[in-house]
Design an enzyme around this catalytic site. Structure first.
Site, PDB file in Angstrom:
ATOM      1  N   ASP A  95     -13.883  65.499  56.360  1.00  0.00           N
ATOM      2  CA  ASP A  95     -13.451  66.184  57.512  1.00  0.00           C
ATOM      3  C   ASP A  95     -13.327  65.317  58.650  1.00  0.00           C
ATOM      4  OD1 ASP A  95     -12.283  69.374  57.804  1.00  0.00           O
ATOM      5  OD2 ASP A  95     -13.670  68.641  59.531  1.00  0.00           O
ATOM      6  N   TYR A 202     -10.843  68.312  68.742  1.00  0.00           N
ATOM      7  CA  TYR A 202      -9.517  68.665  68.598  1.00  0.00           C
ATOM      8  C   TYR A 202      -8.795  68.351  70.002  1.00  0.00           C
ATOM      9  CZ  TYR A 202     -11.187  70.717  64.287  1.00  0.00           C
ATOM     10  OH  TYR A 202     -11.976  70.622  63.156  1.00  0.00           O
ATOM     11  N   HIS A 263     -12.929  72.476  49.610  1.00  0.00           N
ATOM     12  CA  HIS A 263     -12.964  71.476  50.986  1.00  0.00           C
ATOM     13  C   HIS A 263     -14.483  71.212  51.097  1.00  0.00           C
ATOM     14  CE1 HIS A 263     -12.024  69.714  54.764  1.00  0.00           C
ATOM     15  NE2 HIS A 263     -12.896  70.344  55.385  1.00  0.00           N
TER      16      HIS A 263
END
Length: 285
Positions: A95, A202, A263
């Site tokens: 990730d 982000y 995930h």
């Protein structure tokens, strides 16, 4: 499990350390912090020294002023390695940690013995990240850039639990992988600055993500370090089909599907995750 506080690159970092042997640096994603690696650390401690930092903005590490992306995290990690006196290290991540690993591999390839990834973003995904059938999966990446996001998610313990519980369960194929630590994760993200700190990634990554989707990402040299990638069979956000262009980014690549997980392979099946990591780095010597 040993817990350290290190001064590095102008900040203070929390680092969990466990075991003995060649060092492995474990890099978490979002919505995680060092604790996500504990099951793997316990299984590998007899063969490796496991080093799991909280990235800047996460856990008990300092929080950034403004956006803080992969390049900045990579510089932090080099400073952490220097503070620990580690010349070369194997790196494991997924990730957000996988994005940071790519920046670190390009910044200081001589410091890295090998790279081991679980599911992550790389340039070859391209426009598929923003395809119409993916929008219900990536909405959070835009939400995290909004000024109101920390206030909404952190409005109450119930709100925080609902938000992070959604991702930890929805992105998992084995839906109970985080049940035993969910309240600890809620405690972590309710700590001062931790919502904003995680969301800062982000904001920093937004321009690069849009450029990738538009086919305008800068051309980067391939990474030539020995690389092992075990991509989850049932990842709802990063489908296995997206592995088709990994060879363009990694020239020395060992790629295989990690069956039966979503995930978070390191939490959903830590026995196999630890075995795969140990097999790769033992082969490298």
């Amino acid at each position: 499990m040993e817990h350290l506080t290190l001064a590095a690159n102008g900040a203070r970092f929390h680092v969990a350390r466990h075991g003995e042997g060649p060092p492995l640096l474990l890099l978490h994603g979002w919505p995680e912090f060092w604790l996500t690696w504990e099951p793997v650390m316990q299984r590998l401690g007899d063969r490796f020294t496991l080093i799991a930092p909280d990235l800047r903005g996460f856990g008990a590490s300092d929080k950034p002023d403004g956006p803080h992306g992969a390049a900045e995290h990579a510089a932090d990690l080099l400073a952490i390695l220097d503070a620990l006196g580690i010349a070369r290290v194997g790196v494991v991540g997924h990730d957000v940690g996988g994005a940071v690993m790519q920046a670190l591999a390009r910044l200081a390839p001589g410091r890295i013995t090998g790279l081991f990834f679980f599911d992550f973003v790389y340039p070859g995904i391209g426009a598929r990240m923003g395809a119409p059938d993916r929008l219900n999966e990536i909405w959070y990446q835009s939400f995290h850039q909004m000024q109101m996001a920390p206030a909404l998610v952190g409005a109450s313990r119930d709100a925080c639990r609902a938000y992070f519980g959604h991702f930890l369960r929805h992105w998992s194929h084995r839906k109970h992988a985080f049940d035993a630590v969910l309240e600890v994760f809620v405690d972590n993200f309710l700590a001062p600055g931790n919502l904003e700190g995680g969301f800062a990634y982000y904001r920093a990554a937004h321009a690069g993500r849009i450029a990738m989707m538009q086919g305008q990402a800068p051309a980067l040299p391939p990474i030539t370090l020995p690389t092992c990638i075990r991509w989850a069979e049932h990842d709802p956000i990063f489908p296995f089909a997206w592995t088709d262009r990994l060879h363009e980014t990694f020239t020395d690549l060992d790629l295989a599907m990690f069956e039966g997980v979503g995930h978070f392979p390191h939490r959903e099946d830590p026995d196999r995750a630890a075995a795969e990591i140990a097999r790769f780095f033992s082969r490298l010597g």
